[in-house]
Design a protein around this motif. Structure first.
Motif, short mmCIF file in Angstrom:
data_model
loop_
_atom_site.label_atom_id
_atom_site.label_comp_id
_atom_site.label_asym_id
_atom_site.label_seq_id
_atom_site.Cartn_x
_atom_site.Cartn_y
_atom_site.Cartn_z
N PRO A 241 0.83 -1.22 0.00
CA PRO A 241 0.00 0.00 0.00
C PRO A 241 0.86 1.27 0.00
N TRP A 242 1.94 1.22 0.78
CA TRP A 242 2.78 2.41 0.87
C TRP A 242 3.39 2.75 -0.50
N GLN A 243 3.86 1.69 -1.17
CA GLN A 243 4.45 1.91 -2.50
C GLN A 243 3.39 2.47 -3.46
N SER A 244 2.19 1.94 -3.35
CA SER A 244 1.13 2.41 -4.23
C SER A 244 0.83 3.89 -3.98
N VAL A 245 0.84 4.24 -2.70
CA VAL A 245 0.58 5.65 -2.37
C VAL A 245 1.67 6.52 -3.00
N VAL A 246 2.92 6.06 -2.86
CA VAL A 246 4.04 6.84 -3.42
C VAL A 246 3.90 6.92 -4.94
N GLU A 247 3.54 5.81 -5.56
CA GLU A 247 3.38 5.81 -7.02
C GLU A 247 2.31 6.81 -7.44
N VAL A 248 1.17 6.67 -6.81
CA VAL A 248 0.05 7.56 -7.17
C VAL A 248 0.45 9.01 -6.94
N GLY A 249 1.06 9.23 -5.75
CA GLY A 249 1.43 10.61 -5.41
C GLY A 249 2.41 11.19 -6.41
N THR A 250 3.39 10.40 -6.79
CA THR A 250 4.39 10.90 -7.73
C THR A 250 3.75 11.21 -9.08
N LEU A 251 2.90 10.32 -9.51
CA LEU A 251 2.22 10.55 -10.79
C LEU A 251 1.41 11.84 -10.75
N ILE A 252 0.65 11.97 -9.70
CA ILE A 252 -0.20 13.17 -9.59
C ILE A 252 0.65 14.42 -9.50
N PHE A 253 1.73 14.32 -8.69
CA PHE A 253 2.60 15.49 -8.49
C PHE A 253 3.16 15.99 -9.82
N LEU A 254 3.69 15.04 -10.57
CA LEU A 254 4.32 15.45 -11.83
C LEU A 254 3.28 15.87 -12.87
N ALA A 255 2.12 15.26 -12.80
CA ALA A 255 1.07 15.66 -13.73
C ALA A 255 0.58 17.06 -13.43
N GLU A 256 0.67 17.42 -12.16
CA GLU A 256 0.13 18.72 -11.74
C GLU A 256 1.14 19.85 -11.92
N TRP A 257 2.42 19.45 -12.00
CA TRP A 257 3.49 20.46 -12.05
C TRP A 257 3.30 21.41 -13.24
N GLY A 258 3.24 22.69 -12.95
CA GLY A 258 3.11 23.68 -14.02
C GLY A 258 1.69 23.80 -14.55
N ASP A 259 0.78 23.05 -13.96
CA ASP A 259 -0.60 23.09 -14.44
C ASP A 259 -1.26 24.41 -14.05
N ARG A 260 -2.40 24.66 -14.70
CA ARG A 260 -3.18 25.87 -14.45
C ARG A 260 -3.44 26.11 -12.96
N SER A 261 -3.81 25.01 -12.24
CA SER A 261 -4.17 25.21 -10.83
C SER A 261 -2.94 25.55 -10.01
N MET A 262 -1.76 25.03 -10.41
CA MET A 262 -0.54 25.39 -9.68
C MET A 262 -0.26 26.88 -9.86
N LEU A 263 -0.42 27.33 -11.10
CA LEU A 263 -0.13 28.74 -11.36
C LEU A 263 -1.17 29.64 -10.69
N ALA A 264 -2.42 29.12 -10.64
CA ALA A 264 -3.46 29.90 -9.95
C ALA A 264 -3.12 30.02 -8.48
N THR A 265 -2.63 28.92 -7.90
CA THR A 265 -2.26 28.95 -6.48
C THR A 265 -1.13 29.94 -6.26
N MET A 266 -0.17 29.96 -7.20
CA MET A 266 0.93 30.94 -7.08
C MET A 266 0.38 32.35 -7.11
N ALA A 267 -0.55 32.58 -8.05
CA ALA A 267 -1.12 33.94 -8.18
C ALA A 267 -1.83 34.35 -6.91
N LEU A 268 -2.63 33.42 -6.36
CA LEU A 268 -3.36 33.76 -5.13
C LEU A 268 -2.41 33.93 -3.96
N GLY A 269 -1.37 33.08 -3.93
CA GLY A 269 -0.38 33.17 -2.86
C GLY A 269 0.32 34.51 -2.86
N ALA A 270 0.46 35.09 -4.08
CA ALA A 270 1.11 36.40 -4.18
C ALA A 270 0.20 37.51 -3.71
#
Ligand code: NAI
Ligand code: 13P
Length: 764
Positions: A241-270
């Motif tokens: 289960p732990w490995q699966s969590v890491v796999e899923v997490g890594t996939l999601i993390f990299l898929a999300e990197w640079g995505d619209r919602s990441m940039l939106a979060t940066m904008a709001l954070g600013a």
């Protein structure tokens, strides 16, 4: 290096594989992101298609693929956007007409959630994640590795991503101090980014395929193939289960990197508080992921990505406009010198200006009333706060303290709103038609006007002795003797007839000087119905009997008339000027005290209630004597140390006697005690103090009284106080000295000398 890193991770097997000829190239998260933001929406990852397959399987196990957008497969994005906006508008109209707008505005502006950017972050992230690629990935993975593992891995990855995004957003704000004090750079940047992503998202939505266009074919086949591979290989399920969590997490993390919602979060954070934005965005991610994991398949059949992208785009632009408006609103304060105070107003504005305004109020006050709640202070933005800090010589409250201050105020306002909401809606003013005011001097006229302003169809009838003043009030709406600079409301009328004044009156305000009250009440008692409450505003003790008004009224009327006593720091002129005033209404009958509150309370007058009639009355009477003593100290020019020592000693003496007579300590330190003592001892409008000043300067009391057309109740009351002090066995040095001076037995200088030479004592 990044490719190596990805290759080392087990998730790679899930998303990369040999690509059949003619199929879209496999999608790497970073590349996909750049492709997405460069407008390459049509080259979307196969995972989208894979998700659709998964969605179909989850929804009805039908081999036929559902078409996102609507149950019928018809996508009408513009209709969706129009519908969303129409719903928002309808909700806005409902809220506005229901009268909750100010409450919501206050809440949105003042609540931690609204101010910190939590709500904005939550709404933006939630909407941009529904239908986004990580949403699809989560839905797909939920079917492969299980809902809980997928949810845990996704939530962890998105939380880490959010923290990083907010961190980057905050870094944008780290501009040189010189700029910081004059420009809210972070917020401008936030607006720019929000506008950019709003337009971009709308454009992407516009170019997205509708009704299955480009959504099937190779992509779907590849996705199905990929799913089969994953299933057959059992790569995911075979892991811990732990490995699966890491796999899923890594996939999601990299898929999300640079995505619209990441940039939106940066904008709001600013633009907002990092903590608020981070927690709002994480919650948005978590809720969207939960929906993806639990019900993504179902939702996908009704709302297409295109629609969600339209809504997200509109929302980005709305937040950009809202933030820009906020900046414009606070812009006038940013980097500006604090506004100059309004030039000092003449306390007695000219008659002509009042008449021009067609108002009974002096102009400056009337304008203040019309403008309603004043604008917010300048310290609304970090830049303005820095400017304020500079104005304070560099000293500013630390952030923790500032947030505590704001929170405390917010709690207070919330309590205030709750209290007002729960308040009994029935008010004595509703059924009020006529009030009689006994005595048309300064205070009787002022309180009559305060009541008349509460309700235009209320008749306030002043009962006077002088027919000329009466005629002036009825003809010119001016009390030419006591308040000649003020135009009275037209529903204030005057009469010399007690029968006429009392006929039909529902309340009687008694503003006749105490020493004349007994004779006055004897004269009107036959005209006043026994159940009409008398509200006495007179402050003093009757010479001879030593009685307070609460004892004098039933004695003079020969019956138990309902009675209340209104006292507190309230100069007649300031009441006429609509300057904020606080008084206390005392009655043994707490219902009547509450009625007084309803009768007089207004945006300019706060009315506390109490059942401590003795406390309110004795404090109101004794403060006049102390004001005379304070005037003497002023007249002798003994200085401010002497004045403060005298007033403090006088306060103690009033407390000693009042408490012996049964007054509550809270009354003595309240509006009718300490409040009125401060006003009359230091306020230049006090007639008692003025008499004292003239005595201190050497004038004879007889001359002073002869030259004034107004009452100074303390003169008569001072003698009674000494009698009372003896009856209650208290020693009152200052108040007794004042009586001695008034009685002509001691000069002001001698009195001061003797007081200063009293034995040094322990404070009590
Ligand atoms: N003026 C002020 O700012 C305040 C006054 N008060 C109290 O209100 C009471 C009234 O004060 P003001 O109106 O300022 O006094 P004032 O001296 O301005 O007017 C007194 C009024 O009582 C009338 N009056 C005097 N002797 C009378 C008699 N024998 N029969 C009938 N009417 C008679 C006068 O004609 C006049 O209308 C006093 O006890 C005072 O301590 C209380 C709070 C504030
Ligand atoms: O009681 C008053 C204000 O509260 C008025 O005081 P003076 O009677 O001294 O003017």
């Amino acid at each position: 290096m990044f490719r190596d890193f990805k290759a080392a991770w087990p998730y790679a097997s899930l998303v990369t594989r040999p690509r059949p000829a003619g199929m879209l190239r496999p999608c790497r998260p970073l590349e996909r992101c750049f492709a997405l933001h460069a407008g390459g929406r049509r080259r979307r990852c196969r995972l989208t298609a894979a998700w659709r397959v998964a969605a179909s399987a989850a929804a009805d196990q039908s081999p036929e693929l559902p078409t996102p957008g609507s149950a019928s497969g018809q996508s009408k994005p513009l209709l969706w956007v129009a519908g969303t906006l129409a719903l928002l508008a309808a909700a806005g109209v409902c809220v506005h007409t229901s009268g909750y707008t100010p409450v919501l505005q206050e809440w949105a502006a003042q609540s931690v959630l609204g101010r910190s950017g939590f709500l904005a972050a939550f709404a933006l992230i939630f909407l941009s994640e529904i239908g986004d690629k990580t949403f699809f990935i989560a839905a797909l993975l939920a079917m492969k590795v299980g809902k809980w593992l997928t949810f845990t891995g996704s939530a962890l990855a998105l939380s880490i991503m959010t923290v990083i995004s907010v961190g980057i957003g905050c870094a944008f704000k780290s501009v040189p101090d010189a700029l910081k004090s004059s420009l809210p750079v972070g917020q401008y940047l936030g607006v720019a980014l929000m506008v950019y992503f709003g337009v971009k998202t709308l454009r992407d939505a516009w170019s997205m395929p509708s009704k299955g266009e480009g959504a099937g074919g190779e992509e779907l086949a590849a996705a199905q193939e990929e799913l089969d591979e994953a299933e057959q290989g059992g790569r995911v399920s075979a892991r811990s289960p732990w490995q699966s969590v890491v796999e899923v997490g890594t996939l999601i993390f990299l898929a999300e990197w640079g995505d619209r919602s990441m940039l939106a979060t940066m904008a709001l954070g600013a633009a907002h508080s990092p903590l608020g934005v981070a927690s709002g965005a994480i919650l948005g991610h978590v809720v969207a992921t939960a929906i993806a994991v639990l019900g993504g398949a179902f939702a996908s059949r009704y709302i297409s990505e295109k629609t969600v992208a339209y809504i997200g785009g509109v929302l980005f632009l709305c937040f950009a406009v809202a933030t820009a408006l906020g900046l414009a609103g606070s812009g006038s304060h940013v980097g500006e010198q604090p506004r100059q105070e309004e030039p000092a107003r003449s306390s007695e504005p000219s008659r002509s200006s009042m008449e021009e305004a067609g108002s009974s109020l002096p102009l400056p006050r009337a304008r203040l009333h019309a403008e309603g709640r004043p604008a917010r202070p300048a310290i609304a933005t970090p830049a303005a706060a820095s400017a304020a800090a500079a104005a304070f010589g560099g000293v500013l409250y630390p952030p923790a303290e500032r947030s505590q201050i704001r929170d405390s105020w917010r709690h207070l306002m919330r309590w205030s709103r709750r209290w007002r909401t729960c308040e009994d809606s029935s008010c004595v003013l509703d059924n009020l038609e006529k009030v009689a005011v006994f005595g048309g001097g300064s205070f009787g006229t002022a309180m009559g006007c305060a009541l008349a302003r509460q309700k235009p169809d209320l008749t306030v009838t002043l009962l006077l002795r002088d027919p000329q003043i009466c005629a002036d009030i009825n003809t010119f709406h001016v009390n030419t003797r006591y308040l000649k600079d003020y135009l009275l409301p037209s529903n204030v009328v005057a009469t010399t007839s007690a029968a006429e004044a009392c006929a039909g009156a529902q309340y009687a305000i008694h503003a006749v000087p105490v020493q004349h009250s007994r004779a006055f009440l004897l004269g009107i008692k036959e005209h006043l119905a026994g159940d009409v409450p008398i509200v006495s505003v007179s402050k003093g003790l009757e010479v001879g009997s030593g009685r307070m008004m609460s004892e004098l009224i039933p004695g003079a009327l020969g019956r138990k008339q309902p009675a209340a006593f209104l006292s507190g720091p309230s100069f007649a002129k300031e009441v006429m000027d609509l300057r904020p005033t606080g008084v206390v209404a005392a009655s043994k009958d707490s219902k009547l005290a509450r009625e007084m509150q309803q009768l007089f309370a207004s945006p300019y007058m706060r009315v506390n209630t109490t059942t401590d009639v003795t406390g309110v009355e004795i404090c109101g009477a004794l403060k006049n004597v102390l004001a005379l003593a304070a005037g003497i100290v002023e007249g002798l020019d003994l200085g401010q140390n002497a004045m403060a020592a005298l007033v403090a000693q006088g306060c103690a003496e009033i407390r000693w006697l009042a408490e012996k007579m049964g007054a509550k300590p809270a009354t003595v330190s309240g509006l009718s005690g300490l409040g009125d003592i401060m006003l009359t001892c230091y306020g230049s409008l006090s007639r008692n103090r003025s008499v004292g000043v003239r005595l201190g300067r050497g004038e004879a009391l007889a001359d002073i009284l002869a030259s004034s057309n107004q009452v100074a109740e303390g003169v008569a009351t001072a003698g009674v106080v000494v009698t009372l002090a003896r009856r209650f066995r208290v020693s009152l040095p200052v108040l007794t000295a004042a009586a001695q001076v008034l009685d002509g037995n001691l000069s002001p200088e001698e009195a001061v000398f003797d007081i200063m030479n009293l034995p040094q004592i322990e404070e009590r």
